[in-house]
Design a protein around this motif. Structure first.
Motif, short mmCIF file in Angstrom:
data_model
loop_
_atom_site.label_atom_id
_atom_site.label_comp_id
_atom_site.label_asym_id
_atom_site.label_seq_id
_atom_site.Cartn_x
_atom_site.Cartn_y
_atom_site.Cartn_z
N TYR A 91 0.74 14.96 -24.46
CA TYR A 91 -0.61 14.78 -25.01
C TYR A 91 -1.31 16.10 -25.30
CZ TYR A 91 -0.38 9.79 -24.92
OH TYR A 91 -0.03 8.49 -25.19
N THR A 96 -2.46 -1.01 -29.26
CA THR A 96 -2.28 0.23 -29.99
C THR A 96 -3.53 1.07 -29.78
OG1 THR A 96 -0.97 -0.86 -31.71
CG2 THR A 96 -1.89 1.29 -32.26
N ASP A 105 4.53 6.91 -26.97
CA ASP A 105 4.54 8.08 -26.10
C ASP A 105 5.71 7.94 -25.12
OD1 ASP A 105 3.76 6.49 -23.90
OD2 ASP A 105 1.82 7.45 -23.67
N HIS A 132 3.61 3.71 -24.56
CA HIS A 132 2.33 3.30 -25.14
C HIS A 132 2.37 3.54 -26.64
CE1 HIS A 132 0.51 2.93 -21.18
NE2 HIS A 132 1.05 4.09 -20.88
N ILE A 143 0.90 4.45 -30.13
CA ILE A 143 -0.17 5.30 -30.62
C ILE A 143 -0.14 5.30 -32.16
CG2 ILE A 143 -1.15 7.64 -30.58
CD1 ILE A 143 -1.00 6.33 -27.78
#
Length: 130
Positions: free
Chosen positions: A19, A70, A117, A121, A123
């Motif tokens: 990140y 999302t 990720d 998750h 994105i």
């Protein structure tokens, strides 16, 4: 409308690397790190009045991605959408859905990218044409 979003991670150092690179494309700086009273590490990326957080789960259970969810990050240009995607993939993300690019919709033309990720998750990077 939103103040913050927090997701869980099973590998906080891997998430920090991922990140920091990905959100750096959008102008976010290094995260504020915090260890809570029960020992979980949390990362807080604060940028343009919003906060994106990554945390080791407080309940001690594994972090899991939410099916059907999302998280979308606003990008300044179609080029930034592509850069966000490419940096994500270069740092351990997985490209999903169609390649980055324009999509026609009832809301006009949007430039989108989607990736997972390292914890799974989903994105999205999005830029809406004016």
């Amino acid at each position: 409308m939103l103040n913050h979003v927090m997701i869980g991670s099973n590998n906080i150092e891997q998430s920090k690397k991922f990140y920091s690179a990905v959100l750096g494309v959008l102008g976010a700086g290094a995260p504020m790190e915090h260890k809570n009273d029960t020992g979980q590490t949390r990362l807080f990326y604060i940028h343009d009045g919003s906060t994106f957080s990554v945390s080791e789960p407080i309940n001690g259970q594994p972090a899991t991605p939410a099916n059907g969810s999302t998280i979308g990050f606003a990008c300044n240009s179609p080029e930034q959408v592509k850069q966000l995607h490419d940096v994500a993939v270069a740092n351990g993300g997985t490209s999903v859905e169609d390649p980055p690019g324009p999509r026609e919709s009832t809301m006009g033309v949007m430039h989108l990218c989607y990736f997972l990720d390292p914890d799974g998750h989903k994105i999205c990077g999005i830029h809406r044409e004016s």
